[in-house]
Scaffold this active site. Sequence first.
Site, PDB file in Angstrom:
ATOM      1  N   ARG A  25       0.829  -1.202   0.000  1.00 49.38           N
ATOM      2  CA  ARG A  25       0.000   0.000   0.000  1.00 49.38           C
ATOM      3  C   ARG A  25       0.863   1.251   0.000  1.00 49.38           C
ATOM      4  NH1 ARG A  25      -3.255  -0.720   5.375  1.00 49.38           N
ATOM      5  NH2 ARG A  25      -1.262  -1.639   5.967  1.00 49.38           N
ATOM      6  N   ASP A  78       0.236   5.395   1.420  1.00 47.28           N
ATOM      7  CA  ASP A  78      -0.714   6.214   2.167  1.00 47.28           C
ATOM      8  C   ASP A  78      -1.235   7.392   1.342  1.00 47.28           C
ATOM      9  OD1 ASP A  78      -0.769   4.752   4.475  1.00 47.28           O
ATOM     10  OD2 ASP A  78       0.823   5.899   5.467  1.00 47.28           O
ATOM     11  N   ARG A 105       9.201   7.306   6.129  1.00 45.61           N
ATOM     12  CA  ARG A 105       8.853   8.645   6.622  1.00 45.61           C
ATOM     13  C   ARG A 105       9.420   8.896   8.024  1.00 45.61           C
ATOM     14  NH1 ARG A 105       2.590   8.889   5.910  1.00 45.61           N
ATOM     15  NH2 ARG A 105       2.880  10.802   7.109  1.00 45.61           N
TER      16      ARG A 105
END
Lengths: 246, 246
Positions: free
Chosen positions: B51, B53, B199
Site C-alpha cells: 500500500r 498512504d 517517513r
Amino acid sequence: MRRLKATISYDGTHFSGYQVQPGERTVQLEIENVLSKMHKGDSVRITASGRTDSKVHASGQVIHFDTNLSIPVDRYQKALNVQLPSDIRILNVEEVPSDFHARFSVKGKRYRYIWSCEQVQSPFRRHYTVDTKGVKPNIEKMKDAAQYIIGTHDFTCFCAANTSVVDKVRTVHSLDLKWHEDELHMTIEGNGFLYNMVRIIAGTLWEVGIEKRDPNQLKEIIASMDRGNAGKTAPPHGLFLEKVFY
Amino acid sequence: MRRLKATISYDGTHFSGYQVQPGERTVQLEIENVLSKMHKGDSVRITASGRTDSKVHASGQVIHFDTNLSIPVDRYQKALNVQLPSDIRILNVEEVPSDFHARFSVKGKRYRYIWSCEQVQSPFRRHYTVDTKGVKPNIEKMKDAAQYIIGTHDFTCFCAANTSVVDKVRTVHSLDLKWHEDELHMTIEGNGFLYNMVRIIAGTLWEVGIEKRDPNQLKEIIASMDRGNAGKTAPPHGLFLEKVFY
C-alpha cells in the site's frame, strides 16, 4: 503612501486566469483579498504586467500596488505568503518610485512553453506540460521556422482574432528550442506579446515539428497578416510567464 | 487465464492512498473500475507490491492481475491509459508466469523523499516536496547518521506503533542524500520496509540535519527498539515509491 513591486509565481491549474471575474477564483482576487485583510478591510487594487489565461502559469509575473502600511518589505512578503493559498507565492517585494507601473513600464517579457514527449506523460507533469503521447517533433525544422519569427514584424497572424489592440507590430528578440530529456522547451523573449501570441506561435511551430508544415511557410504566414493561416492555439497549461523586464 | 504485471505511476495528491476504502477515491478503485469495464462488468481484483498512504506518490509501483482477455499487452496499456484519470498512468504491462505475485515476490524496494529548501517553495513543487521554509540542513551530518541505518537491523524504532507485523528485521542496502539545486533528495533501498518506516527515517534524519540530534544518536535509537525515541514521521507528500525489485 508608497508603491511596492512584487514578483510572484502561481500554478494556474485551479485559477480562471489572473484577472478578477465575477464568481471565479482568480489570482488577482486572492491577492487583493489578502491585501485588504492586511489593510484592515480597505480595498487594495493590484496591477499586473498583463493578464494570463486560465491554466497558464507564472514563475515570474510582476504586480504593483500602493500601500500606507509602514512594515518592511520582507515582512510584507512573509505576511502575504502565510495568508495566500499555496498555489500563489510571493517571490520578492521591493519598494519602487511612484511612477513605476507594472504594466506601462514593461520593457519586455520572457515566456516558456513545454511539451512532454514521453511515451506516457508523467502524472507529476500533467498540469505543467502538454502531452504529445510520445510524438517527438523535428526540433531542427522548428528552429528553422523560428528564424522567420525573430525580429520586428506585424504579428496579426499570431493574434487571437477577437482583440482590440490596433498596433500589432512587436519585436521578438529570441526564440529558442531545447530538449530537456524528453521535454521540449520553447523560450521566447520580446518587447511585448499580443493576445494568445505565444500559444499560437507554439501551435504553429509544433505543426512544423511534426512536418505538417514547411519551416519556410512561416515567412508567408507572417506576411499574410491572417490568423487563419497560422497553426492552432496550443493548450494553456504548457505556458509559463517566466520573466518581465523593466 | 494469464497473469499480467503492470508498472504504474500516480500522483498521490488527490487519493486517499492506494488501497480500496469505502467511500474514498483510491488508486486501486480507479484501476479496478477500468479493468471491470474492459472485462464487460466482471470484477477484476488487482494486487500491488504494497500500500501507499494518502498523498504518497509512486513513480514505479507494481501491480498484478489475472485476465481472460486475449488482447496484446501494449494494447492493454493504451486502453487502460485512455480510460484512467490522468493522475494514474500505466508505464508498462507484461505477461508474467502465474506464480508471480506483486506482493509476495518482492525482493526489494526503492523510495525517494524530497525536501524543498528554497526560501519560497515553488508552487509547482508544493504537492511533491516538503517545504522547509528556506531551512537548509547539514547534509554531512545526515549522511553520518545514515550509516547507522544501513545494514540488517530490527527496525521497531522506525515502525508506526499500530502495526501487526511481528518480524521487524529488515535490511537497508543503501541510503543516499544528495542536493538537486535547492531540493534535498533522500533515496533508500532495502529488502522491505515497515509501515511508515521511510517517513520516520526521513523525519529522524531531518532532525539530525537541523542539528536537533547528533548523528551518533541513531545507534541508540535503533538499539532501543522504541518508536518514541525516533523523530517525527515526515509528511506524506514528499515520498515517492520509486522502484520495486523482483
